[in-house]
Scaffold this active site. Structure first.
Site, PDB file in Angstrom:
ATOM      1  N   TYR A  70      45.056 -39.834  -6.860  1.00  0.00           N
ATOM      2  CA  TYR A  70      45.016 -38.673  -7.742  1.00  0.00           C
ATOM      3  C   TYR A  70      46.038 -38.890  -8.857  1.00  0.00           C
ATOM      4  CZ  TYR A  70      43.241 -37.228  -3.228  1.00  0.00           C
ATOM      5  OH  TYR A  70      42.569 -37.190  -2.027  1.00  0.00           O
ATOM      6  N   ARG A 102      39.963 -44.912  -7.843  1.00  0.00           N
ATOM      7  CA  ARG A 102      39.303 -43.624  -8.014  1.00  0.00           C
ATOM      8  C   ARG A 102      40.303 -42.504  -8.253  1.00  0.00           C
ATOM      9  NH1 ARG A 102      38.638 -39.214  -3.926  1.00  0.00           N
ATOM     10  NH2 ARG A 102      40.767 -39.219  -4.755  1.00  0.00           N
ATOM     11  N   HIS A 144      33.040 -34.081  -8.572  1.00  0.00           N
ATOM     12  CA  HIS A 144      33.768 -33.191  -7.659  1.00  0.00           C
ATOM     13  C   HIS A 144      33.924 -31.823  -8.310  1.00  0.00           C
ATOM     14  CE1 HIS A 144      36.858 -31.738  -4.891  1.00  0.00           C
ATOM     15  NE2 HIS A 144      36.585 -32.772  -4.121  1.00  0.00           N
ATOM     16  N   ASP A 172      29.615 -38.730  -5.539  1.00  0.00           N
ATOM     17  CA  ASP A 172      29.633 -38.005  -4.272  1.00  0.00           C
ATOM     18  C   ASP A 172      28.353 -37.173  -4.235  1.00  0.00           C
ATOM     19  OD1 ASP A 172      30.074 -35.802  -2.375  1.00  0.00           O
ATOM     20  OD2 ASP A 172      32.082 -36.673  -2.171  1.00  0.00           O
ATOM     21  N   HIS A 175      28.592 -33.341  -3.508  1.00  0.00           N
ATOM     22  CA  HIS A 175      29.139 -32.506  -4.569  1.00  0.00           C
ATOM     23  C   HIS A 175      28.184 -32.391  -5.751  1.00  0.00           C
ATOM     24  CE1 HIS A 175      32.708 -31.855  -2.386  1.00  0.00           C
ATOM     25  NE2 HIS A 175      33.270 -33.043  -2.578  1.00  0.00           N
ATOM     26  N   HIS A 198      29.898 -41.780  -2.232  1.00  0.00           N
ATOM     27  CA  HIS A 198      30.423 -41.062  -1.079  1.00  0.00           C
ATOM     28  C   HIS A 198      29.289 -40.320  -0.387  1.00  0.00           C
ATOM     29  CE1 HIS A 198      35.032 -40.616  -1.991  1.00  0.00           C
ATOM     30  NE2 HIS A 198      34.677 -41.830  -1.596  1.00  0.00           N
ATOM     31  N   TYR A 217      42.651 -30.733   3.476  1.00  0.00           N
ATOM     32  CA  TYR A 217      43.832 -31.556   3.709  1.00  0.00           C
ATOM     33  C   TYR A 217      44.804 -30.917   4.700  1.00  0.00           C
ATOM     34  CZ  TYR A 217      42.200 -34.104  -0.408  1.00  0.00           C
ATOM     35  OH  TYR A 217      41.431 -34.820  -1.297  1.00  0.00           O
TER      36      TYR A 217
END
Length: 289
Positions: A70, A102, A144, A172, A175, A198, A217
């Site tokens: 990130y 990524r 995302h 993904d 998403h 993904h 998380y």
């Protein structure tokens, strides 16, 4: 097809990197998608031992397919501070011998961005792409929610407006489906940029919030609605049929955020490989474009 194990699936497990490598090899994965938190922890704690472990991994035919991290792309961080952080992240990717890094395209939805926001986002992405490209690393944004790449149109706008050849895409599927787009149609439109995929699924749309970062998380977060690929509302079998028959398909990373990752991921990989071995191109009808 090539399948990768995401180490983020083990974010709440007490397991070593070497154990994960052994598990990936024994289970039949082709590579590892390394979570940035894990990568940086390994780099802080290990020197030659890590290099020896990577050499051993490569000798078995495994690879670090991608480093997933990130970056505060749209935050208030001064550009020189952002660049320093980015250069360190690029070097982490190089340390693990991967050419894919990524990130998320900011932390605001595309609908909340005005023209100046889009300019800032794409200008900064262009700079990051140039820095990473000099080191032989692609900058990979992920589709995302809550980012500039939160749907088909917004992702295309981001890719085209940035316009850097080293900017690539991690699609993904869940998403992009969450955004309301047809996942197979989106795949065809985005395919020129896709370097990784993904896969995960959800029991029903009403449970999609389970994947929000604040929840997923957290060790005490809800896992309600997280189900194996074959059991969710998104049609993963149709997606896999398209990918299996596409000679240009990107590698697939399996993300599992629920309990029992060792058992579930082994089962998921078995299901995917069963689909692959059971499909014969002349007998498959591909629909949904």
């Amino acid at each position: 097809m090539r399948y990768n194990l995401c180490t983020i699936s083990f974010r709440h497990e007490l397991v070593s990197f070497r154990e994960l490598l052994r598990y990936a090899l024994d289970t039949g994965f082709n590579g590892i998608e390394l979570w940035g938190v894990h990568a940086k922890a390994l780099l802080r704690q290990r020197g030659q031992e890590l290099e020896d472990m990577l050499d051993e991994m490569f000798s078995y035919g495994l690879e670090i397919n991608m480093l997933s991290d990130y970056i505060p792309l749209m935050g208030n961080l001064p550009m020189d501070v952002l660049l320093k952080e980015w250069q360190e992240t690029v070097q982490a990717a190089k340390a693990f011998h991967t050419d894919k890094l990524r990130i998320f395209a900011g932390s605001l939805s595309s609908q909340s961005l005005d023209e100046k926001d889009w300019e800032l986002c794409t200008e900064r992405l262009n700079i990051l792409c140039a820095v990473a490209e000099r080191e032989g690393v692609y900058t990979v944004v992920e589709t995302h929610p809550g980012t500039a790449a939160d749907g088909l149109d917004s992702t295309l706008q981001l890719l085209r407006q940035t316009g850097h050849p080293a900017l690539k895409l991690n699609l993904d599927f869940l998403h992009i489906w969450e955004s309301g787009a047809d996942p197979l149609a989106a795949y065809e439109r985005l395919k020129p940029w896709i370097v990784n995929i993904h896969l995960k699924n959800v029991e029903a749309r009403q449970w999609l919030e389970v994947f929000s970062p604040n929840n997923i998380y957290s060790p005490s977060g809800s896992r309600r609605g997280i189900v194996p690929l074959a059991d969710g509302e998104m049609d993963c079998q149709a997606i896999m049929k398209r990918l299996i028959l596409d000679p240009t398909q990107a590698p697939v990373s399996l993300e599992w955020f629920g309990a029992n990752p060792f058992q579930i991921l082994k089962s998921e990989l078995g299901w995917l490989k069963g689909l692959e071995s059971g499909l014969k191109p002349e007998k498959v009808e591909v629909t949904g474009t």
